[in-house]
Design an enzyme around this catalytic site. Sequence first.
Site, PDB file in Angstrom:
ATOM      1  CG  HIS A   1      29.941  54.419   2.816  1.00  0.00           C
ATOM      2  ND1 HIS A   1      30.868  54.647   1.826  1.00  0.00           N
ATOM      3  CD2 HIS A   1      30.595  54.618   3.972  1.00  0.00           C
ATOM      4  CE1 HIS A   1      32.033  54.957   2.370  1.00  0.00           C
ATOM      5  NE2 HIS A   1      31.889  54.947   3.669  1.00  0.00           N
TER       6      HIS A   1
ATOM      7  CE1 TYR B   1      31.866  49.744   8.460  1.00  0.00           C
ATOM      8  CE2 TYR B   1      31.657  48.142   6.706  1.00  0.00           C
ATOM      9  CZ  TYR B   1      32.217  49.285   7.211  1.00  0.00           C
ATOM     10  OH  TYR B   1      33.118  49.968   6.445  1.00  0.00           O
TER      11      TYR B   1
END
Lengths: 370, 188
Positions: free
Chosen positions: A72, A343
Site C-alpha cells: 500500500h 506492518y
Amino acid sequence: MSLLNDLTGAPPGLPPHALLLRLAAIGAVLAGTTCGFAYVGGWLSPGALTPARVIDRFEQVNGPHPGFRRNHAKGLCVEGRFAASGAGAALSKAGLFAAGRVTPVAGRLALAGGQPYAADAEATVRSLALRFTLPDGEEWRTGMNDIPVFPVRTPEAFYEQLLAAKPDLATGKPDPARLNGFFAAHPESAKAAALIKARTVTAGFADSTYRSLNAFRLVAADGRDTPVRFAFVPERAPSPETAGQAVQQDKNYLFDALAAELRQDALRWHLVATLGRPGDPTADATQPWPADRETADLGTLALTGSTPEAPGNCRDVNFDPLVLPLGIAPSDDPLLSARSAAYSQSFTRRAGEDKTPSAVAGAPPHGAAL
Amino acid sequence: MTPSPRFNLPARLLHWSMAALILAMLLIGVAMVTSLADYHALVSLHRPLGILILVLALLRLANRRRHAPPPLPADLPMWQRRAAHASHVALYALMLAMPLVGWAMLSAARYPVALAGPLVLPPILPQSPVLYAGLRSVHTVLAYALFGLILAHLGAALLHALIRQDGVFSSMAPWRPRRAAPTLRPEG
C-alpha cells in the site's frame, strides 16, 4: 593444579578433579542458557517464516523503494471524525461506540501493492486505513480493503502468493503456470480469487466499500462476546467505473478525484458490523460469511479533507490492525498477528530511511486566495 | 555498626523476581521479533512487563541506598572487585535503560504504550520516525549487552558458589545457608 586453584580462587583443599567438574558444570549452565536464548530467538530454525522474510519478499517482488510502505505504498492522508450511532454500545464497551460520541479520525486512502509510483488502475485493490483517537491515550487502528474476502488464509500462503502473483517483466502479468500451481495447493485461495475478481469496481475511492476481511470480537460491558467483520459502506450510491476513466486520465486519477471531492464536501461511510453466528469462520478470511447475517450500523465516518503525505501525518503512522481499544479484541484469525508483525517490520525499516515525496502530491486548491 | 553478611529480604526478593522477569523479557523479546503467529501475544506481554521491571528497578535502587549490600570478601583480587562493581553499575543502568528506551521508541513511533485494560502510558518523546529507528536499534543492542552481562553475572555467581565458596553467593541466595560458609573471612 594449584595454579588453577590460584586462578579461580578455589580453596587449596579442593581436589583437581572436583574443581574441573565444577568448572565444567558452570560452563554447561552458561552454554545451556545461551542455547535456550538462541532457540527461542529462532537461530536454530532458519527455515521458519519471520516478519523480516515477509517484508524481504515484498522488496524482492517490488524492488527497493526506500522510505515507503512495503505494501500500500501509494496513498493520501485524510482526516475527519466518527459519530457513533449508539447501536454499538450494547455490543462493545469501547467508548467510541457510545451514542452521540464523536471521535477524531486520521487516515490514509491507498492502493495495494508495493510500487509507490505505479499509475492508478481500476483493478488495483483500494484501501482505507484509519486511526481513531480515543480519550486517555487509547486508539483504534484499522486497515480495510475494497474486496469481499482476503486472498489467503495463512501467513505462509500469503508469502507464497506474493511470489506466485508477481508480474512477469515481459508480459506484466503473473506467470500463469506458477499462479495455477499456487491455486492448486491452496484451493481456498482459488475460490477467494474468483470472488475478488467478480466484485464490482466502483468509480473511485469515494464510493468504495472497505472491509476488515479479518474477523474481530466486540466485547460488551456485560461480557458478551460477538464475532464481527467490519465494513465501511459509502453513503453515496456506488457508480461503476467507466471504461474510459482508467485509460485516458493522469496517473493519479483516483487520488486526484478523491482530493477534489473532499475539497467540495465531506464524504461519508457507515461503519457496519456484520455479526457472526456460531460456526461462521473467524479464522479464515478467504471465506465469506452467509449473506443473511444480522448487521449493526455503528456510526458514520465523515472524511472532511485530505493532505499529501508529509512528516508527522499518516505517512509516519503504522496502521497496525491490532492497536485496539478495550471492547474490540482480535479473533483467532492467524493473519491478524502476522499483519501486526509484518506492518511493524515494514514500519521499522522505512522509519530509518530517507524519504522522497509521494507521487500523490495533491493538487493545490483552485483559487489561490483560498 | 556491623554490615549484615546477607542482602536484606527485600533485596533478595527483588533480585530473584527480577532475575526471572528479565530473563523472561529477553526471551520474549528475541522470540517476538521473529514470530508471526505469536507476535501480538508476546508484544502485549512485553510492554507491561517492561514497565514492571522499570518500577521494580527503581524500588531496588531505593532499597540499596538505604541498606548497603554486604562487602565483598577481603581476599578478592582487585580486578575482580572492579569487574564486580562495573558489571553491577552496568546491570542497574540496563535495567533502567531497556524499559525507558522501549517506552521512548514507541513514543517516537506513536504506538500507544498499552499496559493492561484501557491503561495507556503517555508518550515521552515527540513523534519522529528517525528517532524511532535509532532507538529501536539501541533497544536491540542493549538487549544483547544485557544478556551478555547476565551470563557473566551468572558465571561469576556460580564461581563464587561452587568454587570460591566465599559467601558471596549465599549473601544473595534465596535460602538461608545451612552453616556459615567455611571460608568466609571476618571483615578486616
